[in-house]
Design an enzyme around this catalytic site. Structure first.
Site, PDB file in Angstrom:
ATOM      1  N   GLU A 169       0.823  -1.220   0.000  1.00  0.00           N
ATOM      2  CA  GLU A 169       0.000   0.000   0.000  1.00  0.00           C
ATOM      3  C   GLU A 169       0.855   1.268   0.000  1.00  0.00           C
ATOM      4  O   GLU A 169       0.679   2.159   0.841  1.00  0.00           O
ATOM      5  CB  GLU A 169      -0.960  -0.014   1.195  1.00  0.00           C
ATOM      6  CG  GLU A 169      -1.981  -1.145   1.090  1.00  0.00           C
ATOM      7  CD  GLU A 169      -3.094  -1.093   2.134  1.00  0.00           C
ATOM      8  OE1 GLU A 169      -2.889  -0.452   3.186  1.00  0.00           O
ATOM      9  OE2 GLU A 169      -4.151  -1.698   1.911  1.00  0.00           O
ATOM     10  N   GLU A 191      -5.530  -8.253  -1.317  1.00  0.00           N
ATOM     11  CA  GLU A 191      -6.196  -8.108  -0.023  1.00  0.00           C
ATOM     12  C   GLU A 191      -7.650  -7.762  -0.279  1.00  0.00           C
ATOM     13  O   GLU A 191      -7.940  -6.882  -1.091  1.00  0.00           O
ATOM     14  CB  GLU A 191      -5.600  -6.970   0.816  1.00  0.00           C
ATOM     15  CG  GLU A 191      -4.317  -7.296   1.505  1.00  0.00           C
ATOM     16  CD  GLU A 191      -3.848  -6.179   2.435  1.00  0.00           C
ATOM     17  OE1 GLU A 191      -4.703  -5.510   3.053  1.00  0.00           O
ATOM     18  OE2 GLU A 191      -2.629  -5.994   2.520  1.00  0.00           O
TER      19      GLU A 191
END
Ligand code: BGP
Length: 481
Positions: free
Chosen positions: A179, A379
């Site tokens: 991320e 995810e």
């Protein structure tokens, strides 16, 4: 009309984890403290507190995690029982280089991951390794202020050279930074960029300037570019991906001003980092954004070449929710490291995250249209409070519903023509929440008897969702009832 098409043959099905959130054993076998070891537990209402020194009288949930360090063989066997053919995990940088700037790696740390990867291989599970997942050796924060310093590039390269060389026969798929785009946000940037030097107190009170954040990101782009190039030159079998936190947003109304505002938000949040890591250069819209936000990047000769040479092979992202952006009054709701606009058409989890499977289909199409390289959802999941019923079971129908809807949405995207490689559910086994530090915010198909007050036997129990995911995998995504 919904599709009857299934997933391509060889589709990667599995789950995703992060070292700091589940390994535990934080000071075992030569591991150094990492950033997350300084975060205490919090909750939805109460931000996690950071302490400069580790206080033995306080509870730091990441220290013990769910003790994967000593349960890895049992856990990987359970993943295999569900049918996983991929397992996303991260390497704890401070197990390999306890201080980050050490001259030599820690052999005991390297040996641990040898055992984990061998165990995956024995079960025909492909490891997908995140090199840096929201953590770095704490010493790099104390001495260099994390990615604020250019010197981090060299330390990261040495770490990558070490693990690439060591695991070249065991690992094929790598992601550089988890991320990475959370580094663009004031809140949420500290775990990724490590910009917390000298800070003590509630994490919500740390603030950074745009200049600090984008300079730190620039160093990460250069570091990522250099190690992608290294991987391509030395290990042609490797595939290296980026990893973005994709937070789809919709314009609140059809007022053209809302569309412009949403376009700017989509660029900042979702496109800026991946435009650089996939295309190999800063996007043209960055110039105006930097001018308007007083960002003046310091670059060294060769930085842009390193970025250009380090284009990733595949694009990966997390997807949990969507938000709304507008210029009129938009009500706010909670989200992943952020607060977004509320959407009246969507339901939310107990933590306020808006559930939007159609948005996943939309996002997959948008991303694939833009980049035309293979994609992977690394995810996706639902944090919820689970209850162990008197029969010793966990009947998590809400999680099963969430899973099925998101798998159905991916199926639609594949039918739309998207090249999707795989799917790893976040937290296939309960683990410590990154945002709140809680255990009771559970994501797993496997329950772990571990609680927010630090108690628990660490016993693993299969939830109902365990069997639902097993069926999905066995049918390659066809069986969603
Ligand atoms: C992502 C992180 C993960 C994970 C997940 C769920 O942002 O990459 O590490 O934690 O979100 O978030 P949380 O744990 O805060 O519920």
């Amino acid at each position: 009309m919904s599709t009857t098409q299934t997933f391509p043959k060889g589709f990667l099905w599995g789950g995703a984890t992060a070292a700091n959130q589940f390994e535990g054993a934080w000071d075992v076998d030569g591991r150094g403290p990492s950033v997350d070891d300084h975060f205490m537990g919090g909750s939805f209402e109460r931000p996690r507190e950071i302490t400069l020194a580790i206080d033995p009288d306080k509870l730091y949930p990441n220290h013990d995690g769910i003790d994967f360090y000593h349960h890895y063989a049992e856990d990987i066997a359970l993943f295999a029982e569900m049918g996983f053919n991929v397992f996303r995990l991260s390497i704890a940088w401070s197990r390999i280089f306890p201080n980050g700037d050490d001259a030599e790696p820690n052999e005991a740390g390297l040996a641990f991951y040898d055992k984990v990867f061998d165990c995956c291989r024995e079960h025909d599970i492909e490891p997908l390794v995140t090199i840096s997942h929201y953590e770095m050796p704490y010493h790099l924060v104390e001495k260099y202020n994390g990615w604020a310093s250019r010197e981090l590039i060299g330390f990261f390269e040495r770490y990558c050279e070490t693990i690439f060389d060591r695991y070249q026969d065991k690992v094929t798929y790598w992601l550089t930074f988890n991320e990475i785009n959370c580094g663009t946000m004031d809140m949420g940037s500290m775990m990724e960029t490590g910009l917390i030097q000298g800070f003590e107190g509630p994490a919500s009170e740390i603030h950074t300037t745009a200049q600090q954040r984008y300079q730190a990101l620039h160093h990460q782009f250069v570091a990522s570019g250099r190690v992608v190039r290294l991987a391509h030159e030395r290990y042609p079998q490797f595939k290296v991906g980026n990893m973005d936190c994709f937070i789809l947003s919709y314009a609140a109304t059809c007022d053209p001003k809302d569309l412009i505002a949403n376009q700017a938000e989509m660029r900042r949040m979702n496109w800026f980092c991946s435009d650089i890591q996939v295309r190999g250069y800063y996007p043209s819209y960055a110039k105006r954004f930097f001018e308007e936000n007083d960002v003046r990047l310091e670059m060294a000769d060769g930085d842009l070449d390193d970025i250009a040479a380090g284009k990733v092979d595949f694009y990966t992202f997390s997807y949990y929710m969507s938000g709304v952006v507008g210029t009129h009054d938009v009500k706010k709701t909670a989200g992943n490291m952020t607060f977004g606009g509320e959407n009246p058409y969507l339901e939310k989890t107990d933590w306020g995250w808006q559930i939007d499977p159609d948005g996943l289909r939309y996002a997959l199409n948008e991303i694939y249209d833009r980049y035309q390289i293979p994609l992977m959802v690394v995810e996706n999941g639902m944090g919820a409070k689970d209850e162990v019923t008197p029969d010793g079971r966990i009947h998590d129908d809400y999680r099963i519903a969430y899973l099925r809807k998101h798998v159905a949405a991916m199926r639609e995207a594949v039918a739309d023509g998207v090249d999707l490689m795989g799917y790893t559910w976040w937290g296939p086994i309960d683990l410590v929440s990154a945002g709140t530090g809680e255990m009771r915010k559970r994501y797993g198909f496997i329950y772990v008897d571990k609680h927010d007050d630090g108690t628990g036997s660490y016993e693993r129990i299969r939830k109902d969702s365990f069997y639902a995911y097993q069926k999905i995998i066995a049918s390659n995504g066809a069986d969603l009832d």
